[in-house]
Scaffold this active site. Structure first.
Site, PDB file in Angstrom:
ATOM      1  N   GLY A  61     -19.572   8.168   5.708  1.00 48.10           N
ATOM      2  CA  GLY A  61     -18.732   8.424   4.530  1.00 48.10           C
ATOM      3  C   GLY A  61     -19.488   8.125   3.254  1.00 48.10           C
ATOM      4  O   GLY A  61     -19.764   6.975   2.930  1.00 48.10           O
ATOM      5  N   GLY A  99     -18.586   8.497   0.090  1.00 50.24           N
ATOM      6  CA  GLY A  99     -17.621   8.628  -1.001  1.00 50.24           C
ATOM      7  C   GLY A  99     -17.960   7.695  -2.147  1.00 50.24           C
ATOM      8  O   GLY A  99     -19.121   7.320  -2.338  1.00 50.24           O
ATOM      9  N   HIS A 100     -16.921   7.283  -2.881  1.00 46.89           N
ATOM     10  CA  HIS A 100     -17.133   6.407  -4.039  1.00 46.89           C
ATOM     11  C   HIS A 100     -17.890   5.148  -3.645  1.00 46.89           C
ATOM     12  O   HIS A 100     -18.905   4.821  -4.236  1.00 46.89           O
ATOM     13  CB  HIS A 100     -15.778   5.991  -4.642  1.00 46.89           C
ATOM     14  CG  HIS A 100     -15.068   7.098  -5.346  1.00 46.89           C
ATOM     15  ND1 HIS A 100     -14.067   7.830  -4.757  1.00 46.89           N
ATOM     16  CD2 HIS A 100     -15.227   7.586  -6.587  1.00 46.89           C
ATOM     17  CE1 HIS A 100     -13.634   8.726  -5.620  1.00 46.89           C
ATOM     18  NE2 HIS A 100     -14.316   8.612  -6.729  1.00 46.89           N
ATOM     19  N   VAL A 101     -17.370   4.428  -2.625  1.00 50.94           N
ATOM     20  CA  VAL A 101     -18.005   3.162  -2.223  1.00 50.94           C
ATOM     21  C   VAL A 101     -19.301   3.427  -1.467  1.00 50.94           C
ATOM     22  O   VAL A 101     -20.322   2.784  -1.707  1.00 50.94           O
ATOM     23  CB  VAL A 101     -17.050   2.313  -1.349  1.00 50.94           C
ATOM     24  CG1 VAL A 101     -17.678   0.957  -1.058  1.00 50.94           C
ATOM     25  CG2 VAL A 101     -15.701   2.130  -2.019  1.00 50.94           C
ATOM     26  N   LYS A 128       0.865  -1.186   0.000  1.00 47.49           N
ATOM     27  CA  LYS A 128       0.000   0.000   0.000  1.00 47.49           C
ATOM     28  C   LYS A 128       0.900   1.233   0.000  1.00 47.49           C
ATOM     29  O   LYS A 128       1.973   1.226   0.606  1.00 47.49           O
ATOM     30  CB  LYS A 128      -0.868   0.013   1.269  1.00 47.49           C
ATOM     31  CG  LYS A 128      -2.065   0.911   1.191  1.00 47.49           C
ATOM     32  CD  LYS A 128      -3.280   0.174   0.682  1.00 47.49           C
ATOM     33  CE  LYS A 128      -4.508   1.043   0.710  1.00 47.49           C
ATOM     34  NZ  LYS A 128      -5.695   0.320   0.285  1.00 47.49           N
TER      35      LYS A 128
HETATM   36  P1  NAD Z   1     -13.639   8.220  -0.842  1.00 49.28           P
HETATM   37  O1  NAD Z   1     -12.498   9.131  -0.592  1.00 49.28           O
HETATM   38  O2  NAD Z   1     -14.329   8.277  -2.158  1.00 49.28           O
HETATM   39  O3  NAD Z   1     -14.747   8.394   0.280  1.00 49.28           O
HETATM   40  C1  NAD Z   1     -14.490   8.553   1.630  1.00 49.28           C
HETATM   41  C2  NAD Z   1     -15.524   9.539   2.130  1.00 49.28           C
HETATM   42  O4  NAD Z   1     -15.461   9.577   3.552  1.00 49.28           O
HETATM   43  C3  NAD Z   1     -15.291  10.959   1.633  1.00 49.28           C
HETATM   44  O5  NAD Z   1     -16.487  11.464   1.061  1.00 49.28           O
HETATM   45  C4  NAD Z   1     -14.888  11.724   2.891  1.00 49.28           C
HETATM   46  O6  NAD Z   1     -15.289  13.061   2.880  1.00 49.28           O
HETATM   47  C5  NAD Z   1     -15.589  10.938   3.964  1.00 49.28           C
HETATM   48  N1  NAD Z   1     -15.021  11.080   5.304  1.00 49.28           N
HETATM   49  C6  NAD Z   1     -13.726  11.209   5.680  1.00 49.28           C
HETATM   50  N2  NAD Z   1     -13.638  11.306   7.018  1.00 49.28           N
HETATM   51  C7  NAD Z   1     -14.892  11.217   7.502  1.00 49.28           C
HETATM   52  C8  NAD Z   1     -15.459  11.240   8.792  1.00 49.28           C
HETATM   53  N3  NAD Z   1     -14.713  11.380   9.884  1.00 49.28           N
HETATM   54  N4  NAD Z   1     -16.801  11.132   8.909  1.00 49.28           N
HETATM   55  C9  NAD Z   1     -17.583  10.991   7.816  1.00 49.28           C
HETATM   56  N5  NAD Z   1     -17.106  10.969   6.558  1.00 49.28           N
HETATM   57  C10 NAD Z   1     -15.782  11.081   6.400  1.00 49.28           C
HETATM   58  O7  NAD Z   1     -13.105   6.738  -0.541  1.00 49.28           O
HETATM   59  P2  NAD Z   1     -13.736   5.361  -0.973  1.00 49.28           P
HETATM   60  O8  NAD Z   1     -13.039   4.896  -2.182  1.00 49.28           O
HETATM   61  O9  NAD Z   1     -15.216   5.452  -0.961  1.00 49.28           O
HETATM   62  O10 NAD Z   1     -13.258   4.422   0.229  1.00 49.28           O
HETATM   63  C11 NAD Z   1     -13.873   4.456   1.502  1.00 49.28           C
HETATM   64  C12 NAD Z   1     -13.185   3.490   2.441  1.00 49.28           C
HETATM   65  O11 NAD Z   1     -13.222   2.172   1.879  1.00 49.28           O
HETATM   66  C13 NAD Z   1     -11.692   3.755   2.695  1.00 49.28           C
HETATM   67  O12 NAD Z   1     -11.351   3.363   3.998  1.00 49.28           O
HETATM   68  C14 NAD Z   1     -10.994   2.851   1.697  1.00 49.28           C
HETATM   69  O13 NAD Z   1      -9.680   2.531   2.098  1.00 49.28           O
HETATM   70  C15 NAD Z   1     -11.896   1.658   1.758  1.00 49.28           C
HETATM   71  N6  NAD Z   1     -11.844   0.839   0.554  1.00 49.28           N
HETATM   72  C16 NAD Z   1     -12.165   1.361  -0.658  1.00 49.28           C
HETATM   73  C17 NAD Z   1     -12.116   0.555  -1.789  1.00 49.28           C
HETATM   74  C18 NAD Z   1     -12.514   1.070  -3.143  1.00 49.28           C
HETATM   75  O14 NAD Z   1     -12.797   0.257  -4.030  1.00 49.28           O
HETATM   76  N7  NAD Z   1     -12.589   2.389  -3.357  1.00 49.28           N
HETATM   77  C19 NAD Z   1     -11.725  -0.778  -1.668  1.00 49.28           C
HETATM   78  C20 NAD Z   1     -11.432  -1.292  -0.402  1.00 49.28           C
HETATM   79  C21 NAD Z   1     -11.481  -0.468   0.698  1.00 49.28           C
END
Ligand code: NAD
Length: 364
Positions: free
Chosen positions: A190, A192-194, A90
């Site tokens: 959160g 975000g994307h997921v 990572k």
């Molecule tokens: P992202 O950056 O698109 O979304 C994360 C969201 O969380 C953002 O909108 C951010 O503003 C919000 N956030 C941050 N701190 C916060 C808090 N204290 N309270 C509320 N919201 C908060 O990321 P993502 O790709 O959606 O990933 C989310 C999580 O899933 C991460 O931990 C990432 O490591 C994990 N993950 C993602 C993937 C993937 O396919 N994208 C795969 C495995 C694990």
């Protein structure tokens, strides 16, 4: 045995690497582009160390080192338990992804990845997008998760969300005797994307959704598209919900939050959800909360990324991700029947595979 993770300020980084079993920790710095990054390579037993690059505004470099160490180890377990021929790595880039991310910074980072000659393969994580991966790919071939119009597997988030949704349903099956989430109260931390894709699955199934995020504009977008109730950043821990879904950053399951959470299930996509795997994994068990291990439930994304690496079709990705339902249920059943911390159960399965393949590799 699971090592307690300690801060590099109190113990040398090398000692922590020894305890956690890391192979390499690579520090990357470039004055002109402003790049400051750390690449953690935990294990290459099963294959090249694959794991995403995270860009985050860490308060200190120590925090970034700790994250690189924890996240890369998590990738070894994730890739192993998902049955992929990949090791764990990572990378973290220190900086604000909204204001400090530039083409030269990303391309300079790509050059550092290239210098590792394929021992580490990068992909997308928090703070990164497929467009960013395209810049990195200008300087290295060791990158996955490229945009589909560039021959890549595209955004892994829909598959991470599908797997998380499957794991949530498996936990519901064990807790309530049915895996239907209709009418269940679910808090999503959160958007975000997921997080958004998870909200989409939950909406379709008729769950009552509560959501929070750091960014107001993001919450407005979500509220315009789905029937959700927006809650405050801290209020999320006090809600009377059935399921808490951590989908932001790590360590949100800790002493303070566990005394406030009222849910029966914790099932989210965030990495490193337990502040301390042993203490807080045990605490979930003692409180009768089903905790679905993070690196197992969120492995749908890396399954998709692997399909690009190994040239496997989309149907394979969907089937393998949907099978996470059975794997999560198996881990939950073992955890309950043996009264064992679910994270430890999942780590054991992942470590056993790494050890058994390491044995094969030394034989002719
Ligand atoms: P992202 O950056 O698109 O979304 C994360 C969201 O969380 C953002 O909108 C951010 O503003 C919000 N956030 C941050 N701190 C916060 C808090 N204290 N309270 C509320 N919201 C908060 O990321 P993502 O790709 O959606 O990933 C989310 C999580 O899933 C991460 O931990 C990432 O490591 C994990 N993950 C993602 C993937 C993937 O396919 N994208 C795969 C495995 C694990």
């Amino acid at each position: 045995m699971v090592q307690t993770l300690t801060s590099p300020t109190t113990e040398s980084v090398m000692e922590i690497m020894q305890k956690m079993g890391h192979e390499n920790l690579v520090f990357c710095q470039d004055k002109d582009s402003g790049l400051r990054a750390i690449i953690g390579i935990h294990s290459t037993v099963l294959g090249p160390a694959l794991g995403g690059t995270r860009m985050w505004n860490y308060a200190t470099s120590t925090e970034a080192v700790t994250d690189a160490l924890r996240l890369s180890r998590g990738m070894s377990y994730k890739n192993s338990i998902a049955g992929l021929n990949l090791g764990g790595g990572k990378a973290v880039i220190i900086g604000n992804a909204r204001t400090e991310k530039t083409e030269p910074l990303l391309r300079r980072f790509g050059k550092f990845v290239e210098s590792l000659s394929g021992k580490y393969i990068t992909a997308e994580d928090v703070g990164m997008s497929t467009i960013d991966m395209d810049y990195i790919a200008m300087e290295t071939k060791h990158v996955t998760g490229l945009a589909e119009n560039r021959g890549g597997s595209g955004d892994p988030s829909p598959f991470t969300a599908l797997g998380t949704y499957m794991g949530m349903k498996a936990a519901a099956k064990k807790m309530y005797g049915t895996d239907s989430l209709e009418g269940k109260k679910v808090s999503v931390q959160g958007a975000g994307h997921v997080g958004e894709y998870i909200i989409e699955h939950l909406s379709k199934e008729g769950a009552k959704i509560y959501v929070t995020d750091v960014y107001e504009d993001r919450l407005k977008e979500i509220a315009d598209k789905y029937k959700v109730e927006i809650v405050g950043l801290e209020d999320i821990y006090d809600l009377d919900v059935d399921i808490y879904s951590p989908c932001a950053l790590g360590a949100t399951i800790n002493d303070e939050t566990l005394s406030r959470l009222k849910c029966q299930i914790i099932a989210g996509c965030a990495n490193n959800q337990l502040k301390d795997e042993t203490i807080h994994g045990n605490a979930c068990l003692e409180r009768g909360i089903i905790y679905v291990p993070d690196f197992l439930i969120n492995s749908g994304g890396v399954i998709n990324v692997y399909s690009e690496f190994a040239s496997l079709p989309r149907e394979w990705v969907v089937q393998k991700t949907e099978r996470l339902y059975d794997m999560c249920l198996e881990v939950i059943n073992t955890s309950v029947s043996e009264n064992k911390n679910a994270q430890d159960v999942a780590i054991q399965i992942a470590q056993d595979r790494i050890d058994s393949i390491a044995n094969i590799k030394t034989r002719r």
